[in-house]
Design a protein around this motif. Structure first.
Motif, PDB file in Angstrom:
ATOM      1  N   VAL A  32     -13.867  -9.213  -2.393  1.00 25.40           N
ATOM      2  CA  VAL A  32     -13.205  -8.571  -3.537  1.00 25.40           C
ATOM      3  C   VAL A  32     -12.798  -7.139  -3.182  1.00 25.40           C
ATOM      4  N   SER A  33     -13.681  -6.412  -2.505  1.00 26.36           N
ATOM      5  CA  SER A  33     -13.369  -5.030  -2.107  1.00 26.36           C
ATOM      6  C   SER A  33     -12.190  -5.001  -1.131  1.00 26.36           C
ATOM      7  N   THR A  34     -12.135  -5.967  -0.225  1.00 23.62           N
ATOM      8  CA  THR A  34     -11.035  -6.027   0.741  1.00 23.62           C
ATOM      9  C   THR A  34      -9.721  -6.337   0.048  1.00 23.62           C
ATOM     10  N   ILE A  35      -9.755  -7.251  -0.922  1.00 23.10           N
ATOM     11  CA  ILE A  35      -8.532  -7.573  -1.681  1.00 23.10           C
ATOM     12  C   ILE A  35      -8.012  -6.335  -2.400  1.00 23.10           C
ATOM     13  N   ILE A  36      -8.907  -5.598  -3.042  1.00 25.46           N
ATOM     14  CA  ILE A  36      -8.508  -4.375  -3.751  1.00 25.46           C
ATOM     15  C   ILE A  36      -7.965  -3.345  -2.767  1.00 25.46           C
ATOM     16  N   MET A  37      -8.649  -3.188  -1.633  1.00 26.84           N
ATOM     17  CA  MET A  37      -8.246  -2.194  -0.645  1.00 26.84           C
ATOM     18  C   MET A  37      -6.893  -2.531  -0.017  1.00 26.84           C
ATOM     19  N   SER A  38      -6.545  -3.827   0.024  1.00 26.74           N
ATOM     20  CA  SER A  38      -5.273  -4.216   0.629  1.00 26.74           C
ATOM     21  C   SER A  38      -4.081  -3.745  -0.190  1.00 26.74           C
ATOM     22  N   PHE A  39      -4.315  -3.359  -1.440  1.00 24.29           N
ATOM     23  CA  PHE A  39      -3.253  -2.822  -2.297  1.00 24.29           C
ATOM     24  C   PHE A  39      -3.320  -1.299  -2.394  1.00 24.29           C
ATOM     25  N   GLN A  40      -4.110  -0.682  -1.517  1.00 22.14           N
ATOM     26  CA  GLN A  40      -4.313   0.757  -1.587  1.00 22.14           C
ATOM     27  C   GLN A  40      -3.920   1.432  -0.270  1.00 22.14           C
ATOM     28  N   GLU A  41      -3.635   2.714  -0.371  1.00 19.42           N
ATOM     29  CA  GLU A  41      -3.557   3.586   0.796  1.00 19.42           C
ATOM     30  C   GLU A  41      -4.879   4.330   0.866  1.00 19.42           C
ATOM     31  N   VAL A  42      -5.641   4.044   1.903  1.00 21.05           N
ATOM     32  CA  VAL A  42      -6.993   4.586   2.012  1.00 21.05           C
ATOM     33  C   VAL A  42      -6.978   5.729   3.019  1.00 21.05           C
ATOM     34  N   LEU A  43      -7.230   6.933   2.530  1.00 20.07           N
ATOM     35  CA  LEU A  43      -7.308   8.128   3.359  1.00 20.07           C
ATOM     36  C   LEU A  43      -8.708   8.709   3.235  1.00 20.07           C
ATOM     37  N   PRO A  44      -9.125   9.530   4.188  1.00 19.23           N
ATOM     38  CA  PRO A  44     -10.464  10.138   4.087  1.00 19.23           C
ATOM     39  C   PRO A  44     -10.641  10.902   2.773  1.00 19.23           C
ATOM     40  N   GLY A  45     -11.535  10.401   1.937  1.00 17.85           N
ATOM     41  CA  GLY A  45     -11.845  11.092   0.697  1.00 17.85           C
ATOM     42  C   GLY A  45     -10.960  10.742  -0.470  1.00 17.85           C
ATOM     43  N   GLN A  46      -9.931   9.916  -0.274  1.00 15.27           N
ATOM     44  CA  GLN A  46      -9.059   9.577  -1.392  1.00 15.27           C
ATOM     45  C   GLN A  46      -8.386   8.223  -1.174  1.00 15.27           C
ATOM     46  N   THR A  47      -8.108   7.559  -2.267  1.00 19.85           N
ATOM     47  CA  THR A  47      -7.391   6.290  -2.245  1.00 19.85           C
ATOM     48  C   THR A  47      -6.363   6.276  -3.369  1.00 19.85           C
ATOM     49  N   ARG A  48      -5.277   5.580  -3.165  1.00 19.55           N
ATOM     50  CA  ARG A  48      -4.276   5.417  -4.224  1.00 19.55           C
ATOM     51  C   ARG A  48      -3.612   4.051  -4.076  1.00 19.55           C
ATOM     52  N   PHE A  49      -3.295   3.444  -5.216  1.00 22.72           N
ATOM     53  CA  PHE A  49      -2.676   2.128  -5.214  1.00 22.72           C
ATOM     54  C   PHE A  49      -1.206   2.248  -4.831  1.00 22.72           C
ATOM     55  N   ILE A  50      -0.768   1.371  -3.920  1.00 22.70           N
ATOM     56  CA  ILE A  50       0.625   1.381  -3.457  1.00 22.70           C
ATOM     57  C   ILE A  50       1.250  -0.010  -3.606  1.00 22.70           C
ATOM     58  N   GLY A  51       0.628  -0.867  -4.398  1.00 21.62           N
ATOM     59  CA  GLY A  51       1.188  -2.191  -4.640  1.00 21.62           C
ATOM     60  C   GLY A  51       1.167  -3.072  -3.398  1.00 21.62           C
ATOM     61  N   PHE A  52       2.299  -3.728  -3.136  1.00 22.78           N
ATOM     62  CA  PHE A  52       2.401  -4.667  -2.018  1.00 22.78           C
ATOM     63  C   PHE A  52       2.926  -4.007  -0.751  1.00 22.78           C
ATOM     64  N   GLU A  53       2.850  -2.688  -0.670  1.00 23.26           N
ATOM     65  CA  GLU A  53       3.406  -1.975   0.479  1.00 23.26           C
ATOM     66  C   GLU A  53       2.742  -2.400   1.790  1.00 23.26           C
ATOM     67  N   ASN A  54       1.407  -2.566   1.761  1.00 21.53           N
ATOM     68  CA  ASN A  54       0.702  -2.983   2.982  1.00 21.53           C
ATOM     69  C   ASN A  54       1.148  -4.369   3.432  1.00 21.53           C
ATOM     70  N   TYR A  55       1.379  -5.272   2.473  1.00 22.23           N
ATOM     71  CA  TYR A  55       1.816  -6.616   2.828  1.00 22.23           C
ATOM     72  C   TYR A  55       3.254  -6.616   3.340  1.00 22.23           C
ATOM     73  N   LYS A  56       4.079  -5.692   2.855  1.00 16.06           N
ATOM     74  CA  LYS A  56       5.443  -5.569   3.374  1.00 16.06           C
ATOM     75  C   LYS A  56       5.426  -5.060   4.813  1.00 16.06           C
ATOM     76  N   ASN A  57       4.517  -4.104   5.081  1.00 14.68           N
ATOM     77  CA  ASN A  57       4.415  -3.557   6.444  1.00 14.68           C
ATOM     78  C   ASN A  57       3.724  -4.506   7.412  1.00 14.68           C
ATOM     79  N   LEU A  58       3.157  -5.581   6.854  1.00 14.32           N
ATOM     80  CA  LEU A  58       2.388  -6.525   7.682  1.00 14.32           C
ATOM     81  C   LEU A  58       3.285  -7.320   8.623  1.00 14.32           C
ATOM     82  N   TRP A  59       4.502  -7.624   8.173  1.00 16.68           N
ATOM     83  CA  TRP A  59       5.378  -8.528   8.915  1.00 16.68           C
ATOM     84  C   TRP A  59       6.079  -7.779  10.044  1.00 16.68           C
ATOM     85  N   SER A  60       5.355  -7.610  11.120  1.00 15.76           N
ATOM     86  CA  SER A  60       5.870  -6.903  12.292  1.00 15.76           C
ATOM     87  C   SER A  60       5.757  -7.806  13.508  1.00 15.76           C
ATOM     88  N   ASP A  61       6.335  -7.364  14.618  1.00  4.36           N
ATOM     89  CA  ASP A  61       6.247  -8.135  15.863  1.00  4.36           C
ATOM     90  C   ASP A  61       4.798  -8.280  16.312  1.00  4.36           C
TER      91      ASP A  61
END
Length: 294
Positions: A32-61
């Motif tokens: 559950v924590s991983t699912i939530i984190m996959s929709f976040q930008e995780v930086l040292p000391g702070q997190t913010r929700f960025i929607g499906f941005e991580n999944y969009k960046n996933l499709w790389s070579d």
């Protein structure tokens, strides 16, 4: 309180509680924590929700390369590590086999070896120098030196050899234990009906080994897609020529740990979980595990 624990209606829940707690703490909560984190930008000391941005960046070579490498590795480990241990188990289970206990122990010992040690040894055995063991054997038959870990096909061969060396003994034990639980009366009845050795193997042995075969395939799929340490040790790190040794876990490690992008790393982990679940459901369905018994 003591009376409550000894209550027959409460006792079953008390016995099941350790499993439920371990499942919730060590599996459900991390997923559950991983699912939530996959929709976040995780930086040292702070997190913010960025929607499906991580999944969009996933499709790389790199993602498709890692997926292809892991899929090839999983396919070849299943091709090798199902029939080979099965045949060895049949031979070792035979009453005519001499020194069967010795061979069982010998084949199982490699699985007790640390994967770090095994990976280091195989890196030296399949080294690029002329004096490396495998290149020396090639020279003995008049073949030139090759760089085993610089070619996609040769490096995959090395990974499969390493996996076979380590896990043949483990799968052998699974099949051997299943073979020893097959009643001898079934073979005697087959002989009375005129069945030869091959008929008994295909008509009696294989059908009765179906449950353990399904189990071995399932753990092989999981083990294939979760392979990381072997590749890491063969190439002395998570970098290989043209990413020929990059796996899904290696990509997760690169993005989540090396680049400190835990959000993208979590997205890779969720995709890996979905891929292995889909493949396992397909193979379980192909074995008829979801059919209702009549």
């Amino acid at each position: 309180m003591k009376t409550l624990l000894y209550d027959r209606r409460v006792a079953p829940y008390v016995f099941v509680l350790p499993f439920v707690l371990s499942f919730l703490i060590f599996f459900a909560y991390p997923v559950v924590s991983t699912i939530i984190m996959s929709f976040q930008e995780v930086l040292p000391g702070q997190t913010r929700f960025i929607g499906f941005e991580n999944y969009k960046n996933l499709w790389s070579d790199s993602f498709f390369t890692a997926l292809l490498n892991s899929s090839r590795y999983t396919f070849w480990t299943i091709v090798v590590l199902i029939p080979l241990p099965l045949l060895l188990a049949v031979f070792l289970n035979s009453k005519r086999m001499i020194w069967s206990s010795f061979f069982r122990s010998t084949l199982f010992i490699p699985s007790l070896t640390s994967v770090v040690v095994a990976g280091t040894i195989f890196r030296l055995v399949f080294g690029q120098l002329d004096e490396a063991v495998m290149n020396s054997l090639r020279h003995a038959v008049g073949l030139p030196t090759v760089n085993w870990l610089a070619s996609s096909s040769l490096s995959m061969f090395v990974l499969i050899v390493l996996a076979s060396w380590r896990f043949v003994g483990v799968n052998l034990i699974y099949f051997l234990s299943a073979l020893q639980n097959i009643p001898s009366e079934l073979y005697e009845a087959a002989e009375i009906d005129g069945a030869n050795t091959l008929n008994k193997f295909f008509r009696v042995t294989l059908p009765l080994l179906k449950p353990v075969t399904i189990y071995v395939i399932t753990i092989s799929i999981y083990g294939g897609y979760s392979m990381f340490t072997e590749s890491f040790m063969l190439w002395s790190g998570n970098r290989s020529p043209n990413d020929i040794g990059l796996t899904m876990i290696g990509l997760l490690y690169r993005e989540g740990i090396e680049k400190n992008n835990l959000g993208l790393g979590s997205a890779i982990g969720i995709m890996l979980l979905l891929i292995t679940m889909v493949i396992n459901v397909i193979q379980l369905k192909s074995f008829g595990l979801f059919k209702k018994e009549e």
